[in-house]
Motif scaffolding. Structure first.
Motif, PDB file in Angstrom:
ATOM      1  N   ILE A  33       0.832  -1.208   0.000  1.00 17.52           N
ATOM      2  CA  ILE A  33       0.000   0.000   0.000  1.00 17.52           C
ATOM      3  C   ILE A  33       0.862   1.252   0.000  1.00 17.52           C
ATOM      4  O   ILE A  33       0.617   2.194  -0.767  1.00 17.52           O
ATOM      5  CB  ILE A  33      -0.964   0.001   1.212  1.00 17.52           C
ATOM      6  CG1 ILE A  33      -1.982  -1.137   1.088  1.00 17.52           C
ATOM      7  CG2 ILE A  33      -1.664   1.348   1.366  1.00 17.52           C
ATOM      8  CD1 ILE A  33      -2.835  -1.099  -0.168  1.00 17.52           C
ATOM      9  N   LEU A  34       1.885   1.273   0.845  1.00 14.13           N
ATOM     10  CA  LEU A  34       2.738   2.461   0.937  1.00 14.13           C
ATOM     11  C   LEU A  34       3.539   2.692  -0.344  1.00 14.13           C
ATOM     12  O   LEU A  34       3.912   3.827  -0.647  1.00 14.13           O
ATOM     13  CB  LEU A  34       3.664   2.360   2.151  1.00 14.13           C
ATOM     14  CG  LEU A  34       2.940   2.417   3.501  1.00 14.13           C
ATOM     15  CD1 LEU A  34       3.918   2.141   4.639  1.00 14.13           C
ATOM     16  CD2 LEU A  34       2.240   3.756   3.696  1.00 14.13           C
ATOM     17  N   SER A  35       3.767   1.622  -1.112  1.00 14.13           N
ATOM     18  CA  SER A  35       4.475   1.784  -2.385  1.00 14.13           C
ATOM     19  C   SER A  35       3.500   2.088  -3.528  1.00 14.13           C
ATOM     20  O   SER A  35       3.917   2.231  -4.671  1.00 14.13           O
ATOM     21  CB  SER A  35       5.304   0.539  -2.700  1.00 14.13           C
ATOM     22  OG  SER A  35       4.463  -0.553  -2.996  1.00 14.13           O
ATOM     23  N   GLY A  36       2.197   2.146  -3.213  1.00 16.44           N
ATOM     24  CA  GLY A  36       1.202   2.493  -4.221  1.00 16.44           C
ATOM     25  C   GLY A  36       0.673   1.321  -5.021  1.00 16.44           C
ATOM     26  O   GLY A  36      -0.051   1.499  -5.997  1.00 16.44           O
ATOM     27  N   ILE A  38      -1.787  -1.189  -4.862  1.00 18.86           N
ATOM     28  CA  ILE A  38      -3.001  -1.725  -4.239  1.00 18.86           C
ATOM     29  C   ILE A  38      -3.307  -3.121  -4.780  1.00 18.86           C
ATOM     30  O   ILE A  38      -3.662  -4.029  -4.031  1.00 18.86           O
ATOM     31  CB  ILE A  38      -4.196  -0.770  -4.442  1.00 18.86           C
ATOM     32  CG1 ILE A  38      -3.909   0.565  -3.743  1.00 18.86           C
ATOM     33  CG2 ILE A  38      -5.491  -1.388  -3.920  1.00 18.86           C
ATOM     34  CD1 ILE A  38      -4.938   1.649  -4.027  1.00 18.86           C
ATOM     35  N   ALA A  39      -3.137  -3.312  -6.088  1.00 18.99           N
ATOM     36  CA  ALA A  39      -3.387  -4.628  -6.690  1.00 18.99           C
ATOM     37  C   ALA A  39      -2.473  -5.685  -6.083  1.00 18.99           C
ATOM     38  O   ALA A  39      -2.895  -6.817  -5.848  1.00 18.99           O
ATOM     39  CB  ALA A  39      -3.204  -4.563  -8.202  1.00 18.99           C
ATOM     40  N   GLY A  40      -1.230  -5.330  -5.815  1.00 20.79           N
ATOM     41  CA  GLY A  40      -0.296  -6.264  -5.183  1.00 20.79           C
ATOM     42  C   GLY A  40      -0.737  -6.641  -3.778  1.00 20.79           C
ATOM     43  O   GLY A  40      -0.614  -7.801  -3.376  1.00 20.79           O
ATOM     44  N   ALA A  41      -1.260  -5.660  -3.052  1.00 22.54           N
ATOM     45  CA  ALA A  41      -1.747  -5.936  -1.704  1.00 22.54           C
ATOM     46  C   ALA A  41      -2.949  -6.867  -1.746  1.00 22.54           C
ATOM     47  O   ALA A  41      -3.033  -7.832  -0.974  1.00 22.54           O
ATOM     48  CB  ALA A  41      -2.119  -4.629  -0.992  1.00 22.54           C
ATOM     49  N   ALA A  64      -6.513   2.889   1.329  1.00 24.39           N
ATOM     50  CA  ALA A  64      -6.551   3.181   2.758  1.00 24.39           C
ATOM     51  C   ALA A  64      -7.251   2.063   3.532  1.00 24.39           C
ATOM     52  O   ALA A  64      -6.795   1.665   4.613  1.00 24.39           O
ATOM     53  CB  ALA A  64      -7.252   4.511   3.000  1.00 24.39           C
ATOM     54  N   VAL A  65      -8.340   1.553   2.979  1.00 23.97           N
ATOM     55  CA  VAL A  65      -9.068   0.462   3.643  1.00 23.97           C
ATOM     56  C   VAL A  65      -8.182  -0.782   3.723  1.00 23.97           C
ATOM     57  O   VAL A  65      -8.101  -1.449   4.762  1.00 23.97           O
ATOM     58  CB  VAL A  65     -10.395   0.154   2.908  1.00 23.97           C
ATOM     59  CG1 VAL A  65     -11.020  -1.136   3.418  1.00 23.97           C
ATOM     60  CG2 VAL A  65     -11.366   1.311   3.059  1.00 23.97           C
ATOM     61  N   ILE A  66      -7.488  -1.096   2.641  1.00 23.81           N
ATOM     62  CA  ILE A  66      -6.617  -2.270   2.636  1.00 23.81           C
ATOM     63  C   ILE A  66      -5.405  -2.033   3.535  1.00 23.81           C
ATOM     64  O   ILE A  66      -4.935  -2.947   4.213  1.00 23.81           O
ATOM     65  CB  ILE A  66      -6.220  -2.654   1.193  1.00 23.81           C
ATOM     66  CG1 ILE A  66      -7.486  -3.048   0.433  1.00 23.81           C
ATOM     67  CG2 ILE A  66      -5.206  -3.791   1.180  1.00 23.81           C
ATOM     68  CD1 ILE A  66      -7.328  -3.107  -1.050  1.00 23.81           C
ATOM     69  N   GLY A  67      -4.927  -0.801   3.575  1.00 22.97           N
ATOM     70  CA  GLY A  67      -3.848  -0.455   4.500  1.00 22.97           C
ATOM     71  C   GLY A  67      -4.276  -0.641   5.951  1.00 22.97           C
ATOM     72  O   GLY A  67      -3.511  -1.119   6.793  1.00 22.97           O
ATOM     73  N   GLN A  68      -5.513  -0.255   6.248  1.00 25.69           N
ATOM     74  CA  GLN A  68      -6.046  -0.472   7.599  1.00 25.69           C
ATOM     75  C   GLN A  68      -6.093  -1.968   7.899  1.00 25.69           C
ATOM     76  O   GLN A  68      -5.773  -2.394   9.004  1.00 25.69           O
ATOM     77  CB  GLN A  68      -7.440   0.137   7.740  1.00 25.69           C
ATOM     78  CG  GLN A  68      -8.030  -0.097   9.117  1.00 25.69           C
ATOM     79  CD  GLN A  68      -9.514   0.140   9.185  1.00 25.69           C
ATOM     80  OE1 GLN A  68     -10.200   0.228   8.176  1.00 25.69           O
ATOM     81  NE2 GLN A  68     -10.031   0.223  10.399  1.00 25.69           N
TER      82      GLN A  68
END
Length: 158
Positions: A33-36, A38-41, A64-68
């Motif tokens: 997420i921090l690297s941008g 989202i698909a990888g996360a 942000a939701v996935i980061g949470q």
């Protein structure tokens, strides 16, 4: 009593492994997420999904939701890691806290990810089996040991 204390030791090891895996998953998810990415996360979590179907222009709020979610994986994993030390010693509060945090986290995983068909058996479903086994073993051990102690105390009073 010793017969059942091995259950606590096994449960503690299971919670330690479960916690370590989830701390790692949280760090990896948030790193994506921090690297941008989202698909990888999402692909790291929903590993049975074809990665090419995850390529999209996600809104920042989705990240942000996935980061949470990644943060939650991290603290839940850390909590069970710490609990594992006290489960080893038979602490009833640690047994309960590990079961609540790890068990409920995996219940949600089972309901939405496993039953949804979004994950492979390893590692996610295996971790659900690990947490379930830890809950069962520690619960059996706690109640058996408590009953044996209660019976000994009653015998000493007679």
């Amino acid at each position: 009593m010793k017969k059942y204390s091995i259950f606590l030791k096994i449960a503690a090891v299971l919670w330690f492994v479960w916690g370590a895996v989830h701390v790692l998953a949280g760090v990896m998810t948030d790193n994506f997420i921090l690297s941008g990415d989202i698909a990888g996360a999402v692909g790291g979590i929903a590993d049975a999904v074809d990665p090419s179907t995850l390529k999209a222009n996600y809104p920042g709020a989705a990240g942000a939701v996935i980061g949470q979610h990644g943060f939650n994986l991290l603290w839940i994993g850390l909590t069970t890691l710490i609990c594992s030390i006290f489960v080893w010693k038979g602490n009833k509060n640690a047994i309960l806290l590990a079961a609540l945090t790890g068990g409920l986290a995996d219940l949600g995983y089972f309901l939405f990810m496993d039953l949804g068909g979004y994950v492979n058996f390893v590692p996610g479903t295996v971790m659900t089996l690990v947490s379930g086994s830890a809950i069962i073993l520690s619960t059996i051990a706690y109640f058996k040991i408590s009953n044996l102690k209660r019976d000994k105390t009653a015998d000493n009073k007679v």
